[in-house]
Design a protein around this motif. Structure first.
Motif, mmCIF file in Angstrom:
data_model
loop_
_atom_site.group_PDB
_atom_site.id
_atom_site.type_symbol
_atom_site.label_atom_id
_atom_site.label_comp_id
_atom_site.label_asym_id
_atom_site.label_seq_id
_atom_site.Cartn_x
_atom_site.Cartn_y
_atom_site.Cartn_z
ATOM 1 N N TYR A 1 0.592 -1.291 0.134
ATOM 2 C CA TYR A 1 -0.014 -0.087 -0.233
ATOM 3 C C TYR A 1 0.822 1.299 -0.301
ATOM 4 C CZ TYR A 1 0.919 0.208 4.993
ATOM 5 O OH TYR A 1 1.614 0.331 6.291
ATOM 6 N N MET A 2 2.134 1.256 0.376
ATOM 7 C CA MET A 2 3.059 2.338 0.149
ATOM 8 C C MET A 2 3.393 2.919 -1.126
ATOM 9 S SD MET A 2 3.841 3.295 3.469
ATOM 10 C CE MET A 2 5.470 4.007 3.240
ATOM 11 N N LEU A 3 3.585 1.859 -2.097
ATOM 12 C CA LEU A 3 3.919 2.026 -3.353
ATOM 13 C C LEU A 3 3.029 3.329 -4.211
ATOM 14 C CD1 LEU A 3 5.712 1.268 -5.693
ATOM 15 C CD2 LEU A 3 4.249 -0.528 -6.340
ATOM 16 N N GLY A 4 2.017 3.136 -4.189
ATOM 17 C CA GLY A 4 0.982 4.141 -4.689
ATOM 18 C C GLY A 4 1.210 5.747 -4.189
ATOM 19 N N ASP A 5 1.451 5.656 -3.003
ATOM 20 C CA ASP A 5 1.567 7.005 -2.287
ATOM 21 C C ASP A 5 2.947 7.393 -2.800
ATOM 22 O OD1 ASP A 5 -0.419 6.564 -0.688
ATOM 23 O OD2 ASP A 5 0.585 5.530 0.897
ATOM 24 N N ARG A 6 4.198 6.536 -2.928
ATOM 25 C CA ARG A 6 5.295 7.213 -3.332
ATOM 26 C C ARG A 6 5.367 7.582 -4.848
ATOM 27 N NH1 ARG A 6 9.603 6.633 -0.794
ATOM 28 N NH2 ARG A 6 8.981 4.956 0.556
ATOM 29 N N ILE A 7 4.855 6.966 -5.588
ATOM 30 C CA ILE A 7 4.619 7.282 -7.130
ATOM 31 C C ILE A 7 3.946 8.732 -7.036
ATOM 32 C CG2 ILE A 7 3.710 6.889 -9.240
ATOM 33 C CD1 ILE A 7 3.873 3.605 -8.544
ATOM 34 N N ARG A 8 2.823 8.693 -6.448
ATOM 35 C CA ARG A 8 2.138 10.068 -6.642
ATOM 36 C C ARG A 8 2.850 11.222 -5.874
ATOM 37 N NH1 ARG A 8 -2.101 8.429 -4.021
ATOM 38 N NH2 ARG A 8 -1.473 9.136 -1.894
ATOM 39 N N THR A 9 3.787 10.897 -4.632
ATOM 40 C CA THR A 9 4.498 12.079 -4.428
ATOM 41 C C THR A 9 5.613 12.443 -5.298
ATOM 42 O OG1 THR A 9 4.279 11.171 -1.869
ATOM 43 C CG2 THR A 9 6.205 12.690 -2.386
ATOM 44 N N LEU A 10 6.233 11.467 -6.040
ATOM 45 C CA LEU A 10 7.464 11.732 -6.641
ATOM 46 C C LEU A 10 6.679 12.209 -8.131
ATOM 47 C CD1 LEU A 10 9.452 8.692 -6.567
ATOM 48 C CD2 LEU A 10 10.253 10.545 -5.791
ATOM 49 N N THR B 1 9.106 -0.494 -14.042
ATOM 50 C CA THR B 1 10.134 0.004 -14.551
ATOM 51 C C THR B 1 9.687 1.523 -15.409
ATOM 52 O OG1 THR B 1 11.078 -2.230 -14.578
ATOM 53 C CG2 THR B 1 12.104 -0.478 -16.157
ATOM 54 N N TYR B 2 8.801 1.196 -16.246
ATOM 55 C CA TYR B 2 8.537 2.239 -17.105
ATOM 56 C C TYR B 2 7.975 3.520 -16.291
ATOM 57 C CZ TYR B 2 5.248 5.215 -20.047
ATOM 58 O OH TYR B 2 4.805 6.030 -20.688
ATOM 59 N N ILE B 3 7.332 3.490 -15.204
ATOM 60 C CA ILE B 3 6.883 4.541 -14.359
ATOM 61 C C ILE B 3 8.234 5.061 -13.841
ATOM 62 C CG2 ILE B 3 5.889 5.117 -12.072
ATOM 63 C CD1 ILE B 3 3.665 3.326 -12.535
ATOM 64 N N ALA B 4 9.180 4.335 -13.256
ATOM 65 C CA ALA B 4 10.441 4.796 -12.719
ATOM 66 C C ALA B 4 11.266 5.458 -13.725
ATOM 67 C CB ALA B 4 11.448 3.378 -12.239
ATOM 68 N N GLU B 5 11.170 5.065 -15.181
ATOM 69 C CA GLU B 5 11.898 5.832 -16.094
ATOM 70 C C GLU B 5 11.390 7.223 -16.221
ATOM 71 O OE1 GLU B 5 11.898 3.223 -19.337
ATOM 72 O OE2 GLU B 5 13.549 1.800 -18.487
ATOM 73 N N ARG B 6 10.164 7.245 -16.248
ATOM 74 C CA ARG B 6 9.214 8.461 -16.603
ATOM 75 C C ARG B 6 9.457 9.405 -15.306
ATOM 76 N NH1 ARG B 6 7.067 9.246 -21.471
ATOM 77 N NH2 ARG B 6 5.142 10.417 -20.424
ATOM 78 N N LEU B 7 9.780 8.882 -14.215
ATOM 79 C CA LEU B 7 9.814 9.935 -12.769
ATOM 80 C C LEU B 7 11.436 10.080 -12.810
ATOM 81 C CD1 LEU B 7 7.655 8.272 -10.455
ATOM 82 C CD2 LEU B 7 7.450 10.472 -11.494
ATOM 83 N N GLU B 8 12.223 9.501 -13.634
ATOM 84 C CA GLU B 8 13.783 9.618 -13.584
ATOM 85 C C GLU B 8 14.545 9.270 -12.287
ATOM 86 O OE1 GLU B 8 14.492 13.391 -14.892
ATOM 87 O OE2 GLU B 8 14.099 13.291 -16.748
ATOM 88 N N VAL B 9 13.909 8.126 -11.832
ATOM 89 C CA VAL B 9 14.586 7.298 -10.569
ATOM 90 C C VAL B 9 14.716 5.823 -10.956
ATOM 91 C CG1 VAL B 9 13.315 9.245 -9.039
ATOM 92 C CG2 VAL B 9 12.261 6.989 -9.643
ATOM 93 N N ASP B 10 15.361 5.281 -9.813
ATOM 94 C CA ASP B 10 15.653 3.809 -10.195
ATOM 95 C C ASP B 10 14.573 3.276 -9.606
ATOM 96 O OD1 ASP B 10 18.200 4.196 -11.103
ATOM 97 O OD2 ASP B 10 18.991 4.241 -9.011
ATOM 98 N N VAL B 11 14.145 1.973 -10.040
ATOM 99 C CA VAL B 11 13.072 1.274 -9.474
ATOM 100 C C VAL B 11 13.101 0.847 -8.040
ATOM 101 C CG1 VAL B 11 11.880 -1.081 -9.474
ATOM 102 C CG2 VAL B 11 12.725 0.048 -11.500
ATOM 103 N N SER B 12 14.411 0.731 -7.400
ATOM 104 C CA SER B 12 14.592 0.647 -6.201
ATOM 105 C C SER B 12 14.022 1.807 -5.234
ATOM 106 C CB SER B 12 16.014 0.393 -5.762
ATOM 107 O OG SER B 12 16.952 1.433 -6.153
ATOM 108 N N ASP B 13 14.018 3.178 -5.795
ATOM 109 C CA ASP B 13 13.615 4.046 -5.165
ATOM 110 C C ASP B 13 12.064 4.171 -4.742
ATOM 111 O OD1 ASP B 13 15.891 5.339 -5.079
ATOM 112 O OD2 ASP B 13 15.906 6.681 -6.856
#
Length: 409
Positions: free
Chosen positions: A4-13, A50-62
């Motif tokens: 449940y934390m993942l979505g919050d992180r994507i929205r924040t970034l 992986t696609y979302i991470a690339e669009r946000l210019e971060v690593d997947v690990s982030d």
């Protein structure tokens, strides 16, 4: 990490990058799917992640880590700003830093941001007089070693040594420093010139503190030669200051005058007011302690005490020298007035500095002896001896012993 934390992180970034849902979704995700992911109602595949991470210019690990690198960078930026703020000496900045960093301690496991936050956290606990600061500094040291950040690693080492030095545990401080230096030289094949000078400078200071002037002089002169060879001015003024002070302490007039001259030349070259003040102080001390030219000394002291900026920097030292000069001129009451103004600043810890200032009690005792106040003279002579007892032998300590014997015959 809980899903449940993942979505919050994507929205924040996404918001930090000022992207709309449509912009982040691009041509591989729908706005609706991305909205479900951000609201933790859908779990993205690894390909989508992986696609979302690339669009946000971060690593997947982030996205998967509990605290992203970017978040740690933001925390570190705030921490550095607080840590380096020296404007308000009464601020509770160390408590602020502890409060800021403490919730993230368990996530500080790798990378520069983690190491530096652990470093600052350990220092803050120490300055806030809390136990348990050493393990955080140890963890920071280990991480700096892993990243081959030699200068940062050396700074943690010198801080740990200073903790003992500030408690006047000079021998333990030296032993810890030598062990830390060996550790650094073992793990770091290359040590940059500035860090090399830092290590030499601190070792010279500590060797002087335990009374091993032979080792101190050897290391100090090696550092001065290294500075000249590399054409590096870093720490040159401090090394000259240390060398001149050593000459003063040991009565080595030739060396003292040589390094005094170097000090003056460097102060004029660098337009360094503080260094010029130190040169003036050494000159005054020479006039009083060796040349017995007390009137000339006073002529140099008074302008320095009249200048508020100079008085703030070296007030206790010039007040002490004025008291000494007045004593030798027989102006005992006025001498006592100036000697009683002298307080040892809380930031003073080196035996050289302490010896210079502790001599005030011996002079106060001698003033009272000349005034016929034997009991007060005895009291202050004992205070002086207590202060000098743990310090290495110097001409100042010898003066104190002679004053004590004269008063207590």
């Amino acid at each position: 990490m809980p899903y449940y934390m993942l979505g919050d992180r994507i929205r924040t970034l996404r918001k930090q990058n000022k992207l709309t849902l449509e912009a982040l979704a691009g041509d591989k995700l729908t706005k609706g799917m991305l909205s479900l992911i951000e609201n933790n109602k859908a779990k993205p595949s690894m390909e989508s992640l992986t696609y979302i991470a690339e669009r946000l210019e971060v690593d997947v690990s982030d996205l998967l880590d509990e605290v992203s690198v970017q978040e740690l960078r933001n925390i570190l930026e705030k921490a550095e700003k607080i840590y380096n703020d020296n404007i308000d000496p009464l601020s509770d900045k160390y408590k602020q830093l502890i409060t800021l960093i403490e919730p993230h301690i368990q996530h500080l496991t790798q990378g520069y941001e983690s190491a530096r936050l652990l470093d600052i956290y350990g220092r803050s606990l120490f300055h806030d007089k809390k136990d348990g600061w050493q393990p955080y500094c140890n963890r920071a040291s280990h991480m700096y070693d892993q990243m081959n950040l030699t200068s940062q690693r050396a700074l943690v080492s010198t801080f740990r040594v200073q903790a003992k030095f500030f408690n006047h545990d000079y021998f333990d401080a030296l032993q810890l420093f030598l062990a830390e230096r060996k550790e650094i030289e073992t793990h770091h094949a290359y040590i940059d010139p500035l860090t090399q000078l830092d290590l030499d400078y601190y070792e010279a200071i500590l060797q002087y503190a335990v009374g091993d002037s032979t080792s101190a002089v050897r290391i100090m002169e090696k550092a001065i030669a290294f500075s000249k060879e590399k054409k590096i001015f870093y720490l040159v003024s401090d090394l000259y200051r240390l060398a001149a002070a050593h000459g003063m302490m040991t009565g080595a007039a030739e060396k003292r005058e040589f390094y005094k001259k170097k000090l003056k030349q460097y102060a004029e070259f660098a337009d360094d007011t503080e260094l010029m003040l130190f040169y003036d102080l050494l000159t005054v001390m020479t006039l009083i302690n060796e040349e017995q030219d007390y009137k000339k000394a006073l002529a140099m002291i008074d302008p320095n005490l009249a200048n508020p900026q100079k008085r703030d920097s070296y007030g206790p030292w010039f007040s002490l020298e004025k008291g000494k000069a007045l004593f030798h001129l027989g102006q005992l009451e006025e001498a006592l007035e100036w000697l009683n103004k002298v307080e040892v600043p809380t930031y003073i810890h080196h035996p050289f500095d302490l010896s210079i200032l502790y001599i005030k009690d011996a002079y106060i005792a001698l003033c009272y002896l000349e005034l016929g106040k034997q009991k007060k003279a005895i009291t202050f002579s004992k205070v002086a001896m207590e202060h000098f007892d743990p310090l290495p032998d110097t001409s100042f300590k010898q003066f104190c012993i002679e004053a004590y014997e004269k008063i207590n015959q």
